[in-house]
Design a protein around this motif. Structure first.
Motif, short mmCIF file in Angstrom:
data_model
loop_
_atom_site.label_atom_id
_atom_site.label_comp_id
_atom_site.label_asym_id
_atom_site.label_seq_id
_atom_site.Cartn_x
_atom_site.Cartn_y
_atom_site.Cartn_z
N ASP A 46 0.83 -1.21 0.00
CA ASP A 46 0.00 0.00 0.00
C ASP A 46 0.86 1.26 0.00
OD1 ASP A 46 -2.71 0.66 -0.28
OD2 ASP A 46 -2.76 1.43 1.77
N GLU A 84 -2.35 8.76 5.55
CA GLU A 84 -2.24 7.31 5.38
C GLU A 84 -0.78 6.85 5.52
OE1 GLU A 84 -5.30 7.21 1.80
OE2 GLU A 84 -5.00 5.21 2.60
N CYS A 137 -10.90 3.89 -4.83
CA CYS A 137 -9.90 3.92 -3.76
C CYS A 137 -10.42 4.71 -2.57
CB CYS A 137 -8.61 4.52 -4.30
SG CYS A 137 -7.36 4.81 -3.05
N TYR A 141 -12.95 2.15 0.56
CA TYR A 141 -12.35 2.11 1.90
C TYR A 141 -13.25 2.78 2.94
CZ TYR A 141 -7.98 -0.23 0.89
OH TYR A 141 -7.04 -1.18 0.57
N TYR A 165 -10.14 4.63 8.40
CA TYR A 165 -11.08 4.72 7.27
C TYR A 165 -12.53 4.94 7.71
CZ TYR A 165 -6.93 3.51 4.76
OH TYR A 165 -5.65 3.54 4.26
N TYR A 170 -11.76 10.99 7.27
CA TYR A 170 -11.69 10.27 5.99
C TYR A 170 -13.04 10.28 5.29
CZ TYR A 170 -10.50 6.87 2.44
OH TYR A 170 -10.28 6.27 1.22
N GLU A 207 -9.41 -3.12 -6.53
CA GLU A 207 -9.46 -3.04 -5.06
C GLU A 207 -9.61 -4.45 -4.46
OE1 GLU A 207 -8.81 -0.66 -3.01
OE2 GLU A 207 -8.63 0.97 -4.45
C1 LIG Z 1 -5.24 -0.13 -2.58
C2 LIG Z 1 -5.87 0.95 -1.73
N1 LIG Z 1 -7.11 1.36 -2.00
C3 LIG Z 1 -7.65 2.36 -1.23
C4 LIG Z 1 -6.98 2.96 -0.23
C5 LIG Z 1 -7.59 4.02 0.62
N2 LIG Z 1 -7.23 5.32 0.20
C6 LIG Z 1 -5.70 2.51 0.01
N3 LIG Z 1 -4.94 3.02 1.00
N4 LIG Z 1 -5.13 1.48 -0.73
#
Ligand SMILES: Cc1ncc(CN)c(N)n1
Length: 222
Positions: A46, A84, A137, A141, A165, A170, A207
């Protein structure tokens, strides 16, 4: 358009969202069964993903036709991604990995594919297409965070991830992007609307694949 864009888009991916919620990586966050090796793999990947995502958001900012949206995406590049990254740094330290070790770990296939897809979509598509590509994304989440918050986790590291999240900060960021999306969908031509749907659906697939790759401890086969 009678329904708001967000409702139409979500209807297209509701099955994917259900599959994400049922994936053992995600259920393992709340029942505590997710191994730390899988969580570590996810967090490392990530980190790589978010660096590319920040560039994709910068692409959205560059294409925004109004200053408020340019500012919003630019702010997300700086502030939201930094939040993040800070979460990751804390989690990785507790998982016993330092920043240098993390940076040395390679990008794995799904991360590479998703990041490349987003960078291509935001570079080559219209503003509406670019926003549709980056939206899963944000939004998935937010929904997964809310869903998992209802269950809670026995593992403090996982709970910290969920809290980020599910948290108001967020959720407010995501609501702002959804407002932009509703406006874009309402003004899109039929052709552009189809492209928005396609971009959104493909990113939603990625995702699911991202969680699945971490669960499989994915690596390059050759
Ligand atoms: C793969 C992924 N997708 C979504 C998110 C949340 N922004 C994340 N941190 N990483």
């Amino acid at each position: 358009m009678a329904e708001r864009t967000r409702e139409l888009l979500w209807a297209d991916i509701s099955q994917i969202y259900r599959q994400i919620c049922e994936h053992p990586f995600v259920t393992g966050l709340t029942d505590g069964s997710l191994g730390q090796d899988r969580f570590r793999h996810y967090i490392v990947q990530d980190g790589h993903y978010l660096r590319a995502y920040a560039r994709a958001l910068a692409g959205c900012a560059a294409k925004a036709p109004v200053e408020s949206e340019l500012m919003m995406f630019a702010e997300h590049v700086g502030v939201a991604i930094a939040a993040e990254a800070e979460l990751h740094a804390g989690l990785l330290a507790e998982l016993g990995l330092g920043a240098e070790q993390v940076a040395a770990l390679p990008v794995t296939p799904t991360t590479q594919a998703y990041a490349s897809y987003l960078l291509a979509a935001t570079a080559s598509g219209s503003y509406a297409e670019a926003v549709a590509a980056v939206l899963p994304c944000y939004w998935i989440y937010a929904r997964v965070g809310e869903h998992l918050q209802r269950h809670g986790s026995p593992e403090p590291l996982f709970q910290r991830w969920i809290d980020t999240y599910a948290g108001q900060e967020y959720q407010a960021v995501v609501e702002a992007v959804l407002t932009v999306t509703d406006r874009l969908g309402a003004h899109a031509s039929a052709a552009e609307w189809e492209l928005m749907r396609r971009r959104f659906h493909t990113s939603a697939r990625y995702e699911w694949m991202f969680f699945d790759a971490a669960y499989r401890l994915e690596d390059w086969p050759v």
